[in-house]
Design a protein around this motif. Structure first.
Motif, PDB file in Angstrom:
ATOM      1  N   THR A 189      15.175   6.292  -1.881  1.00 52.78           N
ATOM      2  CA  THR A 189      14.597   5.618  -0.709  1.00 52.78           C
ATOM      3  C   THR A 189      13.095   5.407  -0.832  1.00 52.78           C
ATOM      4  O   THR A 189      12.532   4.544  -0.157  1.00 52.78           O
ATOM      5  CB  THR A 189      14.890   6.425   0.567  1.00 52.78           C
ATOM      6  OG1 THR A 189      14.398   7.772   0.393  1.00 52.78           O
ATOM      7  CG2 THR A 189      16.382   6.470   0.849  1.00 52.78           C
ATOM      8  N   LYS A 249      22.110   3.645   3.911  1.00 54.88           N
ATOM      9  CA  LYS A 249      23.389   4.349   3.950  1.00 54.88           C
ATOM     10  C   LYS A 249      24.549   3.399   4.275  1.00 54.88           C
ATOM     11  O   LYS A 249      25.704   3.720   4.017  1.00 54.88           O
ATOM     12  CB  LYS A 249      23.344   5.487   4.965  1.00 54.88           C
ATOM     13  CG  LYS A 249      23.202   5.050   6.411  1.00 54.88           C
ATOM     14  CD  LYS A 249      23.157   6.251   7.342  1.00 54.88           C
ATOM     15  CE  LYS A 249      23.049   5.813   8.812  1.00 54.88           C
ATOM     16  NZ  LYS A 249      23.002   6.992   9.723  1.00 54.88           N
ATOM     17  N   ARG A 250      24.242   2.243   4.845  1.00 57.25           N
ATOM     18  CA  ARG A 250      25.271   1.231   5.133  1.00 57.25           C
ATOM     19  C   ARG A 250      25.466   0.277   3.953  1.00 57.25           C
ATOM     20  O   ARG A 250      26.555  -0.248   3.744  1.00 57.25           O
ATOM     21  CB  ARG A 250      24.872   0.427   6.365  1.00 57.25           C
ATOM     22  CG  ARG A 250      24.853   1.227   7.658  1.00 57.25           C
ATOM     23  CD  ARG A 250      26.242   1.327   8.241  1.00 57.25           C
ATOM     24  NE  ARG A 250      26.221   1.876   9.588  1.00 57.25           N
ATOM     25  CZ  ARG A 250      27.295   1.985  10.357  1.00 57.25           C
ATOM     26  NH1 ARG A 250      28.465   1.572   9.910  1.00 57.25           N
ATOM     27  NH2 ARG A 250      27.195   2.493  11.567  1.00 57.25           N
ATOM     28  N   PRO A 252      24.370   0.752   0.353  1.00 53.79           N
ATOM     29  CA  PRO A 252      23.775   1.424  -0.794  1.00 53.79           C
ATOM     30  C   PRO A 252      24.127   0.737  -2.114  1.00 53.79           C
ATOM     31  O   PRO A 252      25.174   0.096  -2.230  1.00 53.79           O
ATOM     32  CB  PRO A 252      24.418   2.814  -0.744  1.00 53.79           C
ATOM     33  CG  PRO A 252      25.793   2.536  -0.211  1.00 53.79           C
ATOM     34  CD  PRO A 252      25.606   1.432   0.800  1.00 53.79           C
ATOM     35  N   TYR A 257      26.160   5.309  -3.849  1.00 55.53           N
ATOM     36  CA  TYR A 257      27.494   5.481  -3.266  1.00 55.53           C
ATOM     37  C   TYR A 257      28.334   6.449  -4.078  1.00 55.53           C
ATOM     38  O   TYR A 257      28.952   7.370  -3.530  1.00 55.53           O
ATOM     39  CB  TYR A 257      28.196   4.125  -3.184  1.00 55.53           C
ATOM     40  CG  TYR A 257      29.609   4.209  -2.626  1.00 55.53           C
ATOM     41  CD1 TYR A 257      29.838   4.098  -1.257  1.00 55.53           C
ATOM     42  CD2 TYR A 257      30.704   4.416  -3.465  1.00 55.53           C
ATOM     43  CE1 TYR A 257      31.125   4.193  -0.738  1.00 55.53           C
ATOM     44  CE2 TYR A 257      31.989   4.514  -2.957  1.00 55.53           C
ATOM     45  CZ  TYR A 257      32.196   4.399  -1.594  1.00 55.53           C
ATOM     46  OH  TYR A 257      33.475   4.503  -1.086  1.00 55.53           O
ATOM     47  N   MET A 261      26.666  10.480  -2.303  1.00 58.99           N
ATOM     48  CA  MET A 261      27.193  10.462  -0.944  1.00 58.99           C
ATOM     49  C   MET A 261      28.407  11.364  -0.815  1.00 58.99           C
ATOM     50  O   MET A 261      29.189  11.518  -1.759  1.00 58.99           O
ATOM     51  CB  MET A 261      27.572   9.033  -0.534  1.00 58.99           C
ATOM     52  CG  MET A 261      26.396   8.136  -0.229  1.00 58.99           C
ATOM     53  SD  MET A 261      26.950   6.525   0.409  1.00 58.99           S
ATOM     54  CE  MET A 261      25.519   6.051   1.386  1.00 58.99           C
ATOM     55  N   GLN A 265      29.986  10.150   4.400  1.00 62.86           N
ATOM     56  CA  GLN A 265      28.969   9.105   4.286  1.00 62.86           C
ATOM     57  C   GLN A 265      29.553   7.826   3.688  1.00 62.86           C
ATOM     58  O   GLN A 265      29.221   6.723   4.119  1.00 62.86           O
ATOM     59  CB  GLN A 265      27.808   9.613   3.424  1.00 62.86           C
ATOM     60  CG  GLN A 265      26.976  10.688   4.099  1.00 62.86           C
ATOM     61  CD  GLN A 265      25.950  11.293   3.161  1.00 62.86           C
ATOM     62  OE1 GLN A 265      26.214  11.488   1.962  1.00 62.86           O
ATOM     63  NE2 GLN A 265      24.772  11.600   3.684  1.00 62.86           N
ATOM     64  N   VAL A 269      29.984   3.243   4.832  1.00 65.40           N
ATOM     65  CA  VAL A 269      29.414   2.153   4.034  1.00 65.40           C
ATOM     66  C   VAL A 269      30.126   0.841   4.346  1.00 65.40           C
ATOM     67  O   VAL A 269      31.348   0.797   4.487  1.00 65.40           O
ATOM     68  CB  VAL A 269      29.507   2.495   2.535  1.00 65.40           C
ATOM     69  CG1 VAL A 269      29.181   1.279   1.678  1.00 65.40           C
ATOM     70  CG2 VAL A 269      28.571   3.656   2.201  1.00 65.40           C
TER      71      VAL A 269
END
Length: 305
Positions: A189, A249-250, A252, A257, A261, A265, A269
């Motif tokens: 990030t 996080k939606r 990635p 992923y 995660m 999590q 996605v």
């Protein structure tokens, strides 16, 4: 009334109906759904391979066309991609095939959702191409061409890589007032921005068309497209309106992923991308391991030569 008179009245009514239909089209200046393949779109641009009638029949109410491109060697991934969209009840998509074997096979399954792209050069391989190879470059460097063909007919284009799986509908996450909406392809990030040419929506604006021009300039010396895309966007950052899909996080990248995660999590996605994994076999193995391969084992796949 005699039968002869009934037939005459019916014939006259049919002629009047056809005349009214043509007059209405001219009055409105639009292509009516249900028209013929020779109908013109409201745009002055015409494509010699991508029918305006097809686009008008596929597009949703926002004039959005979802598309991917594929050759025969990745046809099974195209089927996996199409299944994931269909399971979400999304139907405004097309698959552009780069060779005849791919087109003939996929057209049997999906009909008018499958389009045969124009032949552009002899470097297009029918087999899965290695990353950064000449064959790979011949495939991915024409992405801007296909986007432009859609934009110039007045539609917004949403491109998705063929090795993606849609778990949720991403369309609600796309703002409609930006030139470009794009995924960020970073493993951490805190890394700098890396716009991903794997998943992006682009509107038919002057800024967007300019971006495609500059992108093509930047790709000339490379067998890939993403670095040039980022340089092009940076050159136009003053005029180009861009929205980065978030949170990460939606949307990635594949590395996050598959490697960082939890199962919980991953369930949140929206779109999964099998990138950061090289090769057809490894990609498919990875998707199967995570329950993301949906092509039935009984399905016959094309022979690619």
């Amino acid at each position: 009334m005699t039968l002869k008179r009934v037939l005459i009245f019916a014939a006259l009514a049919f002629i009047l109906l056809l005349a009214s239909y043509d007059a209405l089209k001219k009055l409105l200046g639009v292509t009516l759904k249900g028209g013929t393949a020779d109908d013109k779109s409201s745009s002055n641009f015409t494509s010699d391979w991508l029918s305006p009638y097809l686009l008008s029949s596929i597009a949703d109410s926002r004039r959005l066309i979802i598309f991917t491109t594929v050759n025969c060697g990745m046809a099974d991934f195209a089927i996996n991609w199409a299944i994931s969209l269909s399971q979400l009840d999304i139907h405004n998509w097309i698959i552009i095939c780069r060779d005849n074997a791919c087109f003939k096979h996929l057209h049997l399954h999906y009909g008018d959702h499958i389009v045969k792209g124009p032949t552009m050069n002899n470097m297009i391989s029918t087999t899965a191409s290695a990353f950064n190879s000449e064959g790979f470059g011949a495939l991915v460097k024409k992405r801007s061409f296909f986007v432009r063909e859609i934009l110039q007919q007045g539609y917004t284009a949403l491109y998705s890589d063929v090795d993606m799986i849609w778990q949720k509908n991403p369309l609600p996450f796309l703002p409609g007032d930006k030139d470009l909406v794009v995924q960020n392809d970073v493993r951490k990030t805190d890394q700098s921005l890396n716009l991903c040419t794997c998943f992006f929506a682009i509107r038919p604006t002057r800024n967007s068309l300019r971006l495609l021009d500059v992108w093509e300039e930047e790709m000339k010396a490379e067998n890939k497209n993403q670095a040039g895309f980022n340089r092009a966007a940076k050159r136009l950052q003053e005029g180009l309106s861009v929205h980065i899909l978030s949170p990460i996080k939606r949307f990635p990248p594949g590395y996050v992923y598959f490697n960082r995660m939890s199962n919980q999590q991953r369930s949140e996605v929206v779109v999964v991308h099998a990138n950061w994994v090289r090769g057809h076999v490894k990609k498919k193995k990875r998707l199967r391991r995570f329950g993301l391969w949906r092509v039935p084992q009984s399905m016959i796949l094309p022979e690619c030569k």
